[in-house]
Design a protein around this motif. Structure first.
Motif, PDB file in Angstrom:
ATOM      1  N   LYS A 241       0.828  -1.203   0.000  1.00  0.00           N
ATOM      2  CA  LYS A 241       0.000   0.000   0.000  1.00  0.00           C
ATOM      3  C   LYS A 241       0.863   1.253   0.000  1.00  0.00           C
ATOM      4  O   LYS A 241       0.604   2.208  -0.735  1.00  0.00           O
ATOM      5  CB  LYS A 241      -0.918   0.004   1.226  1.00  0.00           C
ATOM      6  CG  LYS A 241      -2.106  -0.934   1.131  1.00  0.00           C
ATOM      7  CD  LYS A 241      -2.979  -0.807   2.364  1.00  0.00           C
ATOM      8  CE  LYS A 241      -4.201  -1.723   2.258  1.00  0.00           C
ATOM      9  NZ  LYS A 241      -5.044  -1.627   3.480  1.00  0.00           N
TER      10      LYS A 241
ATOM     11  N   ALA B 251       2.470   1.699  -3.320  1.00  0.00           N
ATOM     12  CA  ALA B 251       1.476   2.164  -4.292  1.00  0.00           C
ATOM     13  C   ALA B 251       1.196   3.652  -4.103  1.00  0.00           C
ATOM     14  O   ALA B 251       1.070   4.405  -5.080  1.00  0.00           O
ATOM     15  CB  ALA B 251       0.192   1.353  -4.151  1.00  0.00           C
ATOM     16  N   LEU B 252       1.116   4.085  -2.853  1.00  0.00           N
ATOM     17  CA  LEU B 252       0.872   5.504  -2.579  1.00  0.00           C
ATOM     18  C   LEU B 252       2.042   6.365  -3.037  1.00  0.00           C
ATOM     19  O   LEU B 252       1.850   7.457  -3.584  1.00  0.00           O
ATOM     20  CB  LEU B 252       0.623   5.714  -1.084  1.00  0.00           C
ATOM     21  CG  LEU B 252      -0.749   5.289  -0.561  1.00  0.00           C
ATOM     22  CD1 LEU B 252      -0.800   5.398   0.961  1.00  0.00           C
ATOM     23  CD2 LEU B 252      -1.847   6.154  -1.182  1.00  0.00           C
TER      24      LEU B 252
ATOM     25  N   LEU C  62       1.905   6.620  -6.727  1.00  0.00           N
ATOM     26  CA  LEU C  62       0.814   7.530  -7.082  1.00  0.00           C
ATOM     27  C   LEU C  62       1.237   8.988  -6.875  1.00  0.00           C
ATOM     28  O   LEU C  62       0.936   9.857  -7.709  1.00  0.00           O
ATOM     29  CB  LEU C  62      -0.416   7.211  -6.232  1.00  0.00           C
ATOM     30  CG  LEU C  62      -1.705   7.969  -6.578  1.00  0.00           C
ATOM     31  CD1 LEU C  62      -2.144   7.662  -8.004  1.00  0.00           C
ATOM     32  CD2 LEU C  62      -2.811   7.610  -5.589  1.00  0.00           C
TER      33      LEU C  62
ATOM     34  N   ALA D 106       3.583   9.900  -9.620  1.00  0.00           N
ATOM     35  CA  ALA D 106       2.813  10.079 -10.858  1.00  0.00           C
ATOM     36  C   ALA D 106       2.129  11.446 -10.862  1.00  0.00           C
ATOM     37  O   ALA D 106       2.058  12.120 -11.901  1.00  0.00           O
ATOM     38  CB  ALA D 106       1.780   8.964 -10.996  1.00  0.00           C
ATOM     39  N   ALA D 107       1.657  11.861  -9.692  1.00  0.00           N
ATOM     40  CA  ALA D 107       1.041  13.189  -9.578  1.00  0.00           C
ATOM     41  C   ALA D 107       2.071  14.282  -9.864  1.00  0.00           C
ATOM     42  O   ALA D 107       1.757  15.288 -10.514  1.00  0.00           O
ATOM     43  CB  ALA D 107       0.445  13.374  -8.184  1.00  0.00           C
TER      44      ALA D 107
ATOM     45  N   PHE E 273       2.944  14.385  -2.124  1.00  0.00           N
ATOM     46  CA  PHE E 273       1.659  14.819  -2.686  1.00  0.00           C
ATOM     47  C   PHE E 273       1.528  16.344  -2.605  1.00  0.00           C
ATOM     48  O   PHE E 273       1.059  16.988  -3.552  1.00  0.00           O
ATOM     49  CB  PHE E 273       0.494  14.161  -1.937  1.00  0.00           C
ATOM     50  CG  PHE E 273       0.097  12.819  -2.468  1.00  0.00           C
ATOM     51  CD1 PHE E 273      -0.446  12.692  -3.737  1.00  0.00           C
ATOM     52  CD2 PHE E 273       0.256  11.675  -1.701  1.00  0.00           C
ATOM     53  CE1 PHE E 273      -0.823  11.448  -4.240  1.00  0.00           C
ATOM     54  CE2 PHE E 273      -0.110  10.424  -2.188  1.00  0.00           C
ATOM     55  CZ  PHE E 273      -0.649  10.317  -3.463  1.00  0.00           C
TER      56      PHE E 273
END
Length: 344
Positions: free
Chosen positions: A24, A27-28, A31, A34-35, A141
């Motif tokens: 997890k 994956a975060l 992500l 990717a952002a 993020f």
């Protein structure tokens, strides 16, 4: 036999959740990276070419360097002192290999790649200073949400600023650990990174000067052990400033040239626009950053990011009030403030 079976089943029951959690978190992180990529590449969804005039300026200098004409700007048709020599020299080889047209097209992807590298550096930096995996990923993020703009530039453009961002966070880690642990090796590495930053994009180095001066003040043991070295360095800098005042470059003293490159008045940029840092970072992001700053004040792990944020925001505030920016152009200071707030 039954006891062995129980122990095996217990181990399996422990390992499975750990693996799930690890997946997890990975994956975060993917992500978040990717952002970062999509945020930086967004302006090129409809335009495969560089957008900003500064990008074309640097592309021209990179191509000139690849063709054996360093320190030459074909747009003005003359040689000049190249303050971003490492940036131009590094990308000259890919430009030589790919050729002009293909390198220009490829350059549209470079900012997005650099954004991913910057995100990884933020993650690495925060994990290295002891933050949790979740905190580090959330900071990536937050970094992905930092806006770029034609005036403040940012990660969306192929300019020295975007190439310098990863080194800023690497520097902050080594410098903070060098001071907090009184580690000479980390301090030496941070000095080398600072020099590299200066050769890639000088404002990305000079904006760190307040942090370099302020951060050690929170570590009394470091100041005691390094008192003589710091005093010697201070005397050396005073002597260097005095000597530079006697040196002449183009009829002007080197010291005055240095000051002119550290003090930026209103009108330095072709388009002057004053910003509200909270609005640039978004109100929710600013609220979260303020909460983070509150806790960072009592947490030495994040202290260096708090000091960097305060110094950048303060310089931006001074410009908004008095039309003068110190150490870096106001437009760049605004962007530095945003990226320093992201880890909070």
């Amino acid at each position: 036999m039954k006891g062995k079976m129980d122990r095996r089943s217990h181990k399996q029951s422990v390992k499975v959740p750990e693996r799930v959690q690890f997946r997890k978190e990975n994956a975060l992180l993917i992500l978040a990276l990717a952002a970062c990529f999509l945020s930086a590449y967004y302006p090129h969804f409809r335009n495969p070419f560089p957008i900003h005039v500064d990008e074309w300026q640097h592309l021209a200098q990179i191509i000139s360097t690849s063709e054996g004409r360093p320190n030459f700007n074909p747009y003005i048709g003359e040689h000049h002192l190249d303050f971003e020599i490492v940036f131009h020299a590094f990308w000259a080889l890919p430009a030589l290999v790919l050729g002009r047209e293909r390198f220009i097209l490829f350059s549209s992807f470079i900012p997005a790649i650099l954004a991913v590298i910057s995100g990884l550096c933020i993650y690495w930096a925060l994990r290295r200073i002891g933050l949790t995996n979740s905190e580090a990923i959330m900071s990536v993020f937050a970094f992905a949400t930092v806006k770029s703009g034609l005036n403040i530039l940012g990660m969306s453009y192929f300019v020295p600023l975007s190439a310098s961002i990863p080194f800023i966070f690497i520097f902050l880690v080594y410098f903070s650990r060098g001071v907090s642990e009184n580690n000479s090796r980390n301090l030496l590495i941070s000095i080398l990174i600072f020099v590299m930053l200066f050769l890639i994009y000088p404002p990305s180095a000079t904006i760190l000067i307040p942090t370099i001066l302020a951060y050690p003040l929170f570590f009394g043991s470091f100041l005691k052990r390094r008192a003589y070295q710091m005093a010697g360095f201070g005397i050396f800098m005073i002597m260097l400033a005095a000597a530079s005042n006697l040196m002449k470059i183009g009829g002007r003293s080197a010291f005055s040239i240095l000051i002119n490159n550290l003090v930026f008045r209103f009108g330095w940029g072709g388009y002057e626009l004053k910003y509200s840092i909270p609005l640039l970072f978004t109100i929710p992001g600013t609220v979260l950053a303020l909460f983070g700053a509150y806790f960072a004040a009592g947490d030495r792990k994040k202290l260096i990011f708090l000091i960097s944020s305060i110094s950048a925001v303060s310089i931006a505030f001074i410009f908004n009030k008095f039309n003068i920016s110190l150490l870096a152009p106001y437009q760049r200071v605004s962007y530095y403030a945003l990226i320093f707030m992201a880890p909070l």
